[in-house]
Design a protein around this motif. Structure first.
Motif, PDB file in Angstrom:
ATOM      1  N   ILE A  24       0.877  -1.172   0.000  1.00 61.66           N
ATOM      2  CA  ILE A  24       0.000   0.000   0.000  1.00 61.66           C
ATOM      3  C   ILE A  24       0.908   1.212   0.000  1.00 61.66           C
ATOM      4  O   ILE A  24       1.817   1.318   0.814  1.00 61.66           O
ATOM      5  N   ALA A  25       0.683   2.111  -0.913  1.00 61.40           N
ATOM      6  CA  ALA A  25       1.528   3.298  -1.007  1.00 61.40           C
ATOM      7  C   ALA A  25       0.666   4.520  -1.252  1.00 61.40           C
ATOM      8  O   ALA A  25      -0.391   4.446  -1.862  1.00 61.40           O
ATOM      9  N   SER A  26       1.133   5.631  -0.781  1.00 64.04           N
ATOM     10  CA  SER A  26       0.456   6.902  -0.973  1.00 64.04           C
ATOM     11  C   SER A  26       1.341   7.783  -1.838  1.00 64.04           C
ATOM     12  O   SER A  26       2.540   7.881  -1.618  1.00 64.04           O
ATOM     13  N   ALA A  27       0.725   8.400  -2.815  1.00 66.80           N
ATOM     14  CA  ALA A  27       1.445   9.349  -3.661  1.00 66.80           C
ATOM     15  C   ALA A  27       0.450  10.419  -4.093  1.00 66.80           C
ATOM     16  O   ALA A  27      -0.751  10.180  -4.121  1.00 66.80           O
ATOM     17  N   GLY A  28       0.954  11.561  -4.412  1.00 71.97           N
ATOM     18  CA  GLY A  28       0.071  12.665  -4.736  1.00 71.97           C
ATOM     19  C   GLY A  28       0.166  13.130  -6.170  1.00 71.97           C
ATOM     20  O   GLY A  28       1.143  12.881  -6.869  1.00 71.97           O
ATOM     21  N   ILE A  29      -0.881  13.796  -6.549  1.00 69.55           N
ATOM     22  CA  ILE A  29      -0.923  14.483  -7.830  1.00 69.55           C
ATOM     23  C   ILE A  29      -1.817  15.698  -7.579  1.00 69.55           C
ATOM     24  O   ILE A  29      -2.881  15.575  -6.981  1.00 69.55           O
ATOM     25  N   ILE A  30      -1.345  16.854  -7.919  1.00 72.16           N
ATOM     26  CA  ILE A  30      -2.140  18.060  -7.675  1.00 72.16           C
ATOM     27  C   ILE A  30      -2.822  18.441  -8.983  1.00 72.16           C
ATOM     28  O   ILE A  30      -2.147  18.773  -9.958  1.00 72.16           O
ATOM     29  N   PRO A  31      -4.146  18.344  -9.008  1.00 65.46           N
ATOM     30  CA  PRO A  31      -4.874  18.634 -10.245  1.00 65.46           C
ATOM     31  C   PRO A  31      -4.628  20.060 -10.747  1.00 65.46           C
ATOM     32  O   PRO A  31      -4.599  21.015  -9.979  1.00 65.46           O
ATOM     33  N   ARG A  32      -4.446  20.159 -12.039  1.00 63.88           N
ATOM     34  CA  ARG A  32      -4.224  21.460 -12.671  1.00 63.88           C
ATOM     35  C   ARG A  32      -5.376  22.411 -12.387  1.00 63.88           C
ATOM     36  O   ARG A  32      -5.168  23.587 -12.141  1.00 63.88           O
ATOM     37  N   GLU A  33      -6.600  21.872 -12.381  1.00 67.04           N
ATOM     38  CA  GLU A  33      -7.764  22.712 -12.103  1.00 67.04           C
ATOM     39  C   GLU A  33      -7.698  23.304 -10.692  1.00 67.04           C
ATOM     40  O   GLU A  33      -8.046  24.449 -10.463  1.00 67.04           O
ATOM     41  N   TYR A  34      -7.230  22.526  -9.742  1.00 66.85           N
ATOM     42  CA  TYR A  34      -7.076  22.997  -8.366  1.00 66.85           C
ATOM     43  C   TYR A  34      -6.037  24.117  -8.294  1.00 66.85           C
ATOM     44  O   TYR A  34      -6.242  25.138  -7.636  1.00 66.85           O
ATOM     45  N   LEU A  35      -4.911  23.924  -8.990  1.00 68.07           N
ATOM     46  CA  LEU A  35      -3.870  24.959  -9.001  1.00 68.07           C
ATOM     47  C   LEU A  35      -4.388  26.254  -9.631  1.00 68.07           C
ATOM     48  O   LEU A  35      -4.102  27.347  -9.138  1.00 68.07           O
ATOM     49  N   ARG A  36      -5.156  26.147 -10.720  1.00 73.23           N
ATOM     50  CA  ARG A  36      -5.743  27.340 -11.350  1.00 73.23           C
ATOM     51  C   ARG A  36      -6.724  28.028 -10.412  1.00 73.23           C
ATOM     52  O   ARG A  36      -6.747  29.252 -10.288  1.00 73.23           O
ATOM     53  N   HIS A  37      -7.536  27.228  -9.720  1.00 76.86           N
ATOM     54  CA  HIS A  37      -8.508  27.754  -8.758  1.00 76.86           C
ATOM     55  C   HIS A  37      -7.784  28.494  -7.627  1.00 76.86           C
ATOM     56  O   HIS A  37      -8.167  29.598  -7.244  1.00 76.86           O
ATOM     57  N   ALA A  38      -6.724  27.889  -7.108  1.00 74.19           N
ATOM     58  CA  ALA A  38      -5.940  28.509  -6.036  1.00 74.19           C
ATOM     59  C   ALA A  38      -5.308  29.811  -6.517  1.00 74.19           C
ATOM     60  O   ALA A  38      -5.352  30.836  -5.824  1.00 74.19           O
ATOM     61  N   LEU A  94     -11.726  14.873  -8.895  1.00 75.26           N
ATOM     62  CA  LEU A  94     -10.743  15.765  -9.502  1.00 75.26           C
ATOM     63  C   LEU A  94      -9.378  15.077  -9.600  1.00 75.26           C
ATOM     64  O   LEU A  94      -8.724  15.116 -10.638  1.00 75.26           O
ATOM     65  N   ILE A  95      -8.973  14.423  -8.523  1.00 75.79           N
ATOM     66  CA  ILE A  95      -7.702  13.701  -8.527  1.00 75.79           C
ATOM     67  C   ILE A  95      -7.785  12.496  -9.468  1.00 75.79           C
ATOM     68  O   ILE A  95      -6.864  12.246 -10.250  1.00 75.79           O
ATOM     69  N   LYS A  96      -8.886  11.770  -9.423  1.00 73.76           N
ATOM     70  CA  LYS A  96      -9.062  10.642 -10.345  1.00 73.76           C
ATOM     71  C   LYS A  96      -8.944  11.123 -11.795  1.00 73.76           C
ATOM     72  O   LYS A  96      -8.245  10.506 -12.608  1.00 73.76           O
ATOM     73  N   GLY A  97      -9.598  12.228 -12.110  1.00 74.71           N
ATOM     74  CA  GLY A  97      -9.528  12.770 -13.463  1.00 74.71           C
ATOM     75  C   GLY A  97      -8.123  13.145 -13.872  1.00 74.71           C
ATOM     76  O   GLY A  97      -7.722  12.942 -15.024  1.00 74.71           O
ATOM     77  N   GLU A  98      -7.357  13.683 -12.932  1.00 78.64           N
ATOM     78  CA  GLU A  98      -5.976  14.066 -13.234  1.00 78.64           C
ATOM     79  C   GLU A  98      -5.111  12.831 -13.491  1.00 78.64           C
ATOM     80  O   GLU A  98      -4.297  12.810 -14.414  1.00 78.64           O
ATOM     81  N   VAL A  99      -5.303  11.784 -12.695  1.00 79.71           N
ATOM     82  CA  VAL A  99      -4.561  10.533 -12.920  1.00 79.71           C
ATOM     83  C   VAL A  99      -4.899  10.001 -14.314  1.00 79.71           C
ATOM     84  O   VAL A  99      -4.008   9.621 -15.076  1.00 79.71           O
ATOM     85  N   LEU A 100      -6.180  10.015 -14.658  1.00 80.63           N
ATOM     86  CA  LEU A 100      -6.592   9.485 -15.962  1.00 80.63           C
ATOM     87  C   LEU A 100      -6.146  10.387 -17.112  1.00 80.63           C
ATOM     88  O   LEU A 100      -5.933   9.910 -18.223  1.00 80.63           O
ATOM     89  N   TYR A 101      -5.990  11.668 -16.868  1.00 81.24           N
ATOM     90  CA  TYR A 101      -5.475  12.574 -17.889  1.00 81.24           C
ATOM     91  C   TYR A 101      -4.055  12.156 -18.289  1.00 81.24           C
ATOM     92  O   TYR A 101      -3.717  12.119 -19.465  1.00 81.24           O
ATOM     93  N   PHE A 102      -3.238  11.858 -17.291  1.00 84.61           N
ATOM     94  CA  PHE A 102      -1.851  11.480 -17.552  1.00 84.61           C
ATOM     95  C   PHE A 102      -1.694   9.999 -17.911  1.00 84.61           C
ATOM     96  O   PHE A 102      -0.749   9.631 -18.610  1.00 84.61           O
ATOM     97  N   TYR A 103      -2.605   9.160 -17.421  1.00 83.53           N
ATOM     98  CA  TYR A 103      -2.495   7.717 -17.636  1.00 83.53           C
ATOM     99  C   TYR A 103      -3.846   7.146 -18.087  1.00 83.53           C
ATOM    100  O   TYR A 103      -4.437   6.311 -17.394  1.00 83.53           O
ATOM    101  N   PRO A 104      -4.353   7.560 -19.233  1.00 81.89           N
ATOM    102  CA  PRO A 104      -5.691   7.120 -19.664  1.00 81.89           C
ATOM    103  C   PRO A 104      -5.799   5.609 -19.851  1.00 81.89           C
ATOM    104  O   PRO A 104      -6.885   5.043 -19.696  1.00 81.89           O
ATOM    105  N   GLU A 105      -4.700   4.968 -20.143  1.00 79.94           N
ATOM    106  CA  GLU A 105      -4.712   3.520 -20.346  1.00 79.94           C
ATOM    107  C   GLU A 105      -4.965   2.749 -19.053  1.00 79.94           C
ATOM    108  O   GLU A 105      -5.181   1.537 -19.070  1.00 79.94           O
TER     109      GLU A 105
END
Length: 178
Positions: A24-38, A94-105
C-alpha cells in the motif's frame, strides 16, 4: 497518506497474512484545475509540491492512533507506481480525473475511494470538498485549513475504510486472508 497508514494498520490487525503480501503506497498528484482555482484566489503553492513533511493534522491524528509518520515525506505519483498498481484509489473525482489525464490507459484500475467502497452509483464520490483551499502560512508554507475541516475529512476516510476493508480483500482473490 492518512488513508494509507490507516488501511495498512487495519490489514495488519485484521488480515496479517494478507498484509505480508500487499503493498500500500500513498502518492500525490495536484490537479491542474485545483492549481488554477488557487491561483485565481491569490494562493500560490511552494514548488516542488512533494518531498514535504506531513501536515500537522495528519501527524496529530495518526499519533493519537499510535502511528508515527514523522519521517514520512510526500511524493508525487509516477508512471512506475501507476503501472505496478493493481488498484489506484483517489480521494476525489478531480484527482481521479488528473490521474486518468496522464495515464488514460489505466482507467480500469482508477476509482475514487467512495466508488470502490460504495459503488459508482453513489451521488457524492468525493472525500471532502475537492476545491476547498487552505490558507498558506507565509513563513513556513504550511497549509492551514478552516476549523473542523480536517476532522470532517478524516472522518470520511475512516467511514470509507470501515466499510471498505471487505472490498480490498477480494482484489487479492485466491489468497488466504488469515
Amino acid at each position: 497518506m492518512i488513508a494509507e497508514r490507516l488501511l495498512w494498520q487495519k490489514l495488519i490487525d485484521d488480515f496479517p497474512r494478507l498484509a505480508e503480501k500487499v503493498k500500500i503506497a500513498s502518492a500525490g498528484i495536484i490537479p491542474r484545475e485545483y492549481l488554477r482555482h488557487a491561483e485565481a484566489k491569490g494562493i500560490t503553492f511552494q514548488y516542488p509540491h512533494f518531498g514535504k513533511n506531513p501536515n500537522i493534522y495528519a501527524l496529530q491524528y495518526l499519533a493519537k492512533n499510535g502511528i508515527d509518520i514523522s519521517s514520512y515525506r510526500s511524493r508525487g505519483l509516477t508512471k512506475d507506481m501507476v503501472t505496478d498498481a493493481e488498484l489506484i484509489l483517489a480521494a476525489d473525482r478531480l484527482i481521479k480525473g488528473e490521474v486518468l489525464y496522464f495515464y488514460p490507459e489505466m482507467s480500469e484500475k482508477v476509482l475514487t475511494v467512495k466508488e470502490f467502497v460504495f459503488g459508482v452509483s453513489r451521488e457524492n464520490q468525493d472525500i471532502g470538498d475537492p476545491m476547498k483551499l487552505p490558507d498558506i502560512d507565509e513563513e513556513t508554507g504550511a497549509w492551514i485549513w478552516p476549523e473542523g475541516y480536517p476532522d470532517s475529512y478524516i472522518a470520511e476516510i475512516e467511514q470509507c475504510l470501515s466499510h471498505g476493508i471487505g472490498q480490498v480483500c477480494p482484489v487479492y482473490k485466491g489468497k488466504s486472508l488469515h
